[in-house]
Design an enzyme around this catalytic site. Structure first.
Site, PDB file in Angstrom:
ATOM      1  N   TRP A 129       0.833  -1.217   0.000  1.00  0.00           N
ATOM      2  CA  TRP A 129       0.000   0.000   0.000  1.00  0.00           C
ATOM      3  C   TRP A 129       0.861   1.257   0.000  1.00  0.00           C
ATOM      4  CZ3 TRP A 129      -1.469   2.996   4.785  1.00  0.00           C
ATOM      5  CH2 TRP A 129      -0.534   2.812   5.815  1.00  0.00           C
ATOM      6  N   ASP A 130       2.157   1.100   0.247  1.00  0.00           N
ATOM      7  CA  ASP A 130       3.090   2.229   0.210  1.00  0.00           C
ATOM      8  C   ASP A 130       2.891   3.047  -1.069  1.00  0.00           C
ATOM      9  OD1 ASP A 130       4.035   0.040   1.788  1.00  0.00           O
ATOM     10  OD2 ASP A 130       6.070   0.843   1.801  1.00  0.00           O
ATOM     11  N   GLU A 175       0.660  -2.487  12.362  1.00  0.00           N
ATOM     12  CA  GLU A 175       0.858  -3.943  12.354  1.00  0.00           C
ATOM     13  C   GLU A 175       1.165  -4.514  13.726  1.00  0.00           C
ATOM     14  OE1 GLU A 175       3.641  -4.817   9.240  1.00  0.00           O
ATOM     15  OE2 GLU A 175       2.150  -4.439   7.690  1.00  0.00           O
ATOM     16  N   LYS A 178       2.714   0.479  16.034  1.00  0.00           N
ATOM     17  CA  LYS A 178       3.923   0.437  15.207  1.00  0.00           C
ATOM     18  C   LYS A 178       4.044   1.698  14.347  1.00  0.00           C
ATOM     19  CE  LYS A 178       6.130  -2.401  11.599  1.00  0.00           C
ATOM     20  NZ  LYS A 178       5.897  -3.370  10.534  1.00  0.00           N
ATOM     21  N   GLN A 179       2.918   2.107  13.770  1.00  0.00           N
ATOM     22  CA  GLN A 179       2.954   3.216  12.807  1.00  0.00           C
ATOM     23  C   GLN A 179       1.587   3.886  12.772  1.00  0.00           C
ATOM     24  OE1 GLN A 179       3.230  -0.282  10.033  1.00  0.00           O
ATOM     25  NE2 GLN A 179       2.840   1.345   8.550  1.00  0.00           N
TER      26      GLN A 179
HETATM   27  C1  BGC Z   1       4.998  -1.634   7.315  1.00  0.00           C
HETATM   28  C2  BGC Z   1       3.974  -1.692   6.212  1.00  0.00           C
HETATM   29  C3  BGC Z   1       4.648  -1.414   4.887  1.00  0.00           C
HETATM   30  C4  BGC Z   1       5.825  -2.369   4.673  1.00  0.00           C
HETATM   31  C5  BGC Z   1       6.597  -2.050   3.409  1.00  0.00           C
HETATM   32  C6  BGC Z   1       6.113  -2.596   7.017  1.00  0.00           C
HETATM   33  O1  BGC Z   1       7.089  -2.482   8.001  1.00  0.00           O
HETATM   34  O2  BGC Z   1       4.422  -1.935   8.557  1.00  0.00           O
HETATM   35  O3  BGC Z   1       2.970  -0.728   6.431  1.00  0.00           O
HETATM   36  O4  BGC Z   1       3.743  -1.538   3.857  1.00  0.00           O
HETATM   37  O5  BGC Z   1       6.697  -2.262   5.768  1.00  0.00           O
HETATM   38  O6  BGC Z   1       7.156  -0.782   3.466  1.00  0.00           O
END
Ligand code: BGC
Length: 787
Positions: free
Chosen positions: A361-362, A488, A592-593
């Protein structure tokens, strides 16, 4: 730990004046060149030493088994991994038979410069061999934006003070040995010798190779040709073998004489074309490159980039480091997407094999916002790639017992490659992120042809997914249960606010295109009842709220979970995913984010100003930023809720993610989302850009560390330039029809005759929220910056 590099601070380039072997892998990533089709890591010309050799072609991957002890229904059993294709960068140099190798002899000087305006990577070195022979080497490398299948090198060598025998071997090398993976789950699987030789030929100064992958059945062609320039007599010979080819040029040079070799390399691949088809394809590309010539390729590169910077440059006064970083970031974002042409944009672009070369999804949530306003064709092309994977996504949804499409959480060719379903399949929000990117693109460009075609396909199928994934309760409220949001460190939660709000927009957007393009709606089998059911679900979307704390829980009951014990967590234990089991992370409040905070950015309309402020401060205390996708989002929302200095700190973190190797894994490729996030933090944060329902608004406000910010946006065919200082903002239409916009709530119409200037009211500062112990961003104001 890798010692941080020190690139000199220059506004338009990245210069490394001293070769540091301990950080080679990182610099190979930041110096990588790409046009979205070909990617060449910044490996040294002579190939060795290297951190990680890498040459990639967008879409070229191999299939590998994803072993798992227990059989689980719906879990993918195979994955896709980007492969290292023929290394065309190699120029091996021999000085009186001694290989030029910076680990031996004496390196007198070494400099590499990546120039964001010329698109060239240049290298200059002076070296004394163990036998005392001194040479100067100068190389310039490009991956062409104009000739999509072509990369080229100009390589020069000269003796410093004595007559020397010089040989240069220009090489194509297939199936080169790669260092073993270090077990980091974010790195790539290493496949040994993934390419099978089908054809090789060498004649004059031309080598052509054709290979095939074993399982994915992709055919890859590589070819090289040369132009040699030297005042002395040069002897050349060409050879090819199954896994490579060489053109060797040997000459005796006096001091003051130079051997210059221009190397043209062409790549092509296909899952359908025959061996002669692919061979001839690379031959034709090579011939096109020679027609352009080195000077033509260099001029084309410059013209392409002049045009880009004209539309996309961001000027930052007051902070030279951020100025350099935002241009570095934009350059890499452009490289990742420029000439993909209906291919994916992976999380690392084509700069390294991290995350197996997968797209997440980035792309839609970080990269496309930037491309939509600066290179909209590239944004449309990445969305067309998503659309091309619709058949696979529909099959996946059906397999999961759902309607519509379930796009892969991580993939190269469309098939789900995540073997860990709680953070893969369950992250259904990716479907809404794709839909949101469609809406953003159409709002920003007014491209109705796209909206009617690929846009509508994507909106309808993703809306169907959410309608079937969620349900109305007995009071009519619509819930989406058991999904994973962006954070996550939580999984399989009910009513994740981010997912629900994004799905709400997805459902409403699908219903409105179905009403706008009724013929297409019929074609897609959308009945009046179906689109009404989308509107009903959107209108009744559940939005949990915690009245006791006065904040939105990220998902139902989240704020009632136990708090993670941050004080008992040693700083070395971050990222937590490498030190704690998921089951424990999942049942505690630790983020986490940005998740709820991201929802407040993308669905700014769904929260009051007070809610945004309260939510932001609450989530600050539990967000650890173990993903590079977090800081930029926190920067945008921090700026909106009035924490300008904190936003500035987060901007610094997003901007320096790769230049300072903040997550210690830039070796695997640059973090394209974070680089794009630098632009988002500046334009969305300090410029306050929001685009809702076709209305563009700004709420600019600068932090103390920036005295002036200038950016440009492409909006519905017009070019808007926005200039902000501490007192006022000025909006200027460079070309096109008058444009309505909003400045801090006031409606304006801007036309091309003169800029409109408006004051910016100062905000009373709010107390700075705290972050978990040891997880505060580095303070920018106090940081020593040198120029
Ligand atoms: C993140 C995801 C992201 C992926 C690729 C993961 O660490 O939690 O949101 O899509 O990295 O960048």
């Amino acid at each position: 730990m890798i010692k941080q590099p020190e690139f000199s601070l220059e506004p338009w380039s990245l210069r490394e004046s001293d070769l540091r072997l301990d950080r080679l892998a990182q610099t190979e990533s930041v110096f990588a060149l790409s046009n979205g089709h070909i990617g060449w890591r910044g490996n040294l010309d002579e190939g060795e030493p290297h951190g990680l050799p890498g040459s990639y072609l967008n879409g070229v991957y191999e299939i590998r088994p994803l072993p798992f002890a227990e059989q689980i229904y719906g879990r993918p059993t195979t994955g896709q991994t980007v492969i290292n294709v023929a290394n065309g960068k190699l120029m091996r140099l021999f000085v009186d038979d001694e290989p030029f190798d910076v680990r031996y002899g004496r390196l007198v000087s070494h400099e590499r410069v990546l120039d964001f305006r010329s698109g060239l990577l240049t290298r200059r070195a002076e070296w004394v061999s163990p036998a005392g022979a001194s040479v100067r080497v100068a190389s310039t490398r490009l991956v062409s934006f104009t000739n999509r299948a072509v990369a080229a090198i100009s390589y020069e060598v000269e003796p410093v003070d004595q007559r020397l025998q010089i040989s240069v071997q220009s090489e194509l090398l297939v199936n080169e040995q790669l260092p073993a993976s270090d077990g980091d789950p974010r790195a790539a699987a290493v496949l040994e010798a993934p390419l099978i030789a089908e054809f090789d030929s060498a004649r004059d100064q031309v080598v052509i190779l054709v290979h095939q992958t074993k399982v994915s059945g992709l055919r890859v062609g590589t070819a090289m040709d040369h132009h040699i320039d030297c005042p002395a007599d040069v002897q050349t010979e060409a050879r090819s073998f199954p896994d490579g080819g060489l053109v060797t040029a040997s000459v005796v040079l006096e001091p003051g004489q130079k051997l210059r070799i221009i190397k043209f390399v062409a790549y092509g691949w296909s899952g359908a074309r025959s061996l002669p088809g692919v061979r001839d394809q690379v031959w034709a590309a090579l011939s096109g490159a020679k027609l352009a010539g080195w000077d033509g390729l260099v001029a084309g590169q410059r013209a392409y980039l002049d045009d880009f910077w004209d539309r996309a440059d961001v000027e930052v006064d007051g902070d030279v480091e951020i100025q350099q970083a935002v241009r570095f970031g934009l350059f890499h974002v452009l490289q990742a997407g420029a000439r993909g042409e209906d291919r994916p944009i992976p999380a690392k672009g084509l700069t390294g094999p991290g995350y197996d070369g997968h797209v997440f999804w980035d792309t839609e949530s970080f990269v496309l916002p930037v491309l939509t306003f600066t290179a909209p064709d590239a944004a449309a092309s990445a969305l067309r790639w998503r659309q091309s994977t619709l058949p696979v996504a529909r099959e996946r949804a059906a397999h999961l017992g759902l309607q519509g499409s379930a796009f892969a959480w991580r993939t190269i060719a469309g098939q789900e490659c995540s073997g860990y379903w709680p953070a893969g399949t369950a992250a259904f929000h990716i479907n809404a992120d794709i839909a949101h990117a469609v809406v953003r693109y159409v709002n920003a460009t007014g491209d109705e042809e796209f909206e009617r075609g690929p846009g509508m396909d994507l909106l309808v199928h993703t809306a169907r997914l959410f309608r079937s994934l969620g349900h109305h309760d007995d009071k009519g409220q619509f819930h989406i249960d058991g999904v994973t949001g962006p954070d996550e460190y939580s999984a399989i939660a009910d009513d994740n606010v981010y997912t629900n709000l994004m799905a709400q927009r997805n459902l409403a957007a699908a219903a409105s295109v179905a009403a706008k393009y009724m013929d297409r709606a019929r074609e897609l089998g959308v009945s009046v009842e179906e689109s009404a059911s989308w509107r009903d679900a959107a209108g009744a979307m559940a939005l949990p709220y915690d009245p006791v704390l006065g904040v939105h829980p990220q998902a139902a009951r989240f704020t009632q979970h136990e708090l993670w014990d941050f004080n008992a967590t040693p700083t070395d234990n971050y990222p937590l995913l490498l030190h704690y089991p998921y089951f424990d992370l999942y049942r505690k409040q630790v983020v986490k984010q940005a998740d709820l905070v991201f929802a407040m950015m993308l669905r700014s309309d769904a929260f009051t100003a007070e809610q945004k402020a309260a939510n932001f401060d609450y989530y600050e205390t539990i967000t650890v930023r173990d993903s590079s996708l977090s800081a930029s989002v926190q920067a945008v929302v921090a700026a909106e809720v009035g924490h300008l200095d904190l936003a500035f700190d987060y901007l610094g973190e997003a901007a320096l993610m790769d230049l300072d190797d903040l997550e210690h894994n830039t070796r695997d490729g640059v973090h394209v989302a974070s680089l794009a996030g630098t632009w988002m933090a500046l334009v969305g944060g300090f410029g306050g850009l929001r685009l809702t329902e076709g209305v563009v608004s700004f709420a600019p406000r600068l932090p103390e560390g920036i005295s002036r910010l200038v950016f440009s946006l492409l909006l519905r065919g017009r070019r808007l330039r926005v200039e902000v200082n501490h007192e006022s903002a000025s909006y200027q239409l460079i070309d096109g029809q008058p444009l309505d916009l909003i400045h801090h709530g006031e409606q304006l119409t801007v036309d091309a005759t003169r800029p409109q200037e408006r004051p910016i009211a100062r905000l009373a500062p709010r107390p700075r929220p705290s972050q978990p112990a040891g997880r505060s961003p580095a303070r920018r104001l106090t940081k020593q910056r040198h120029s």
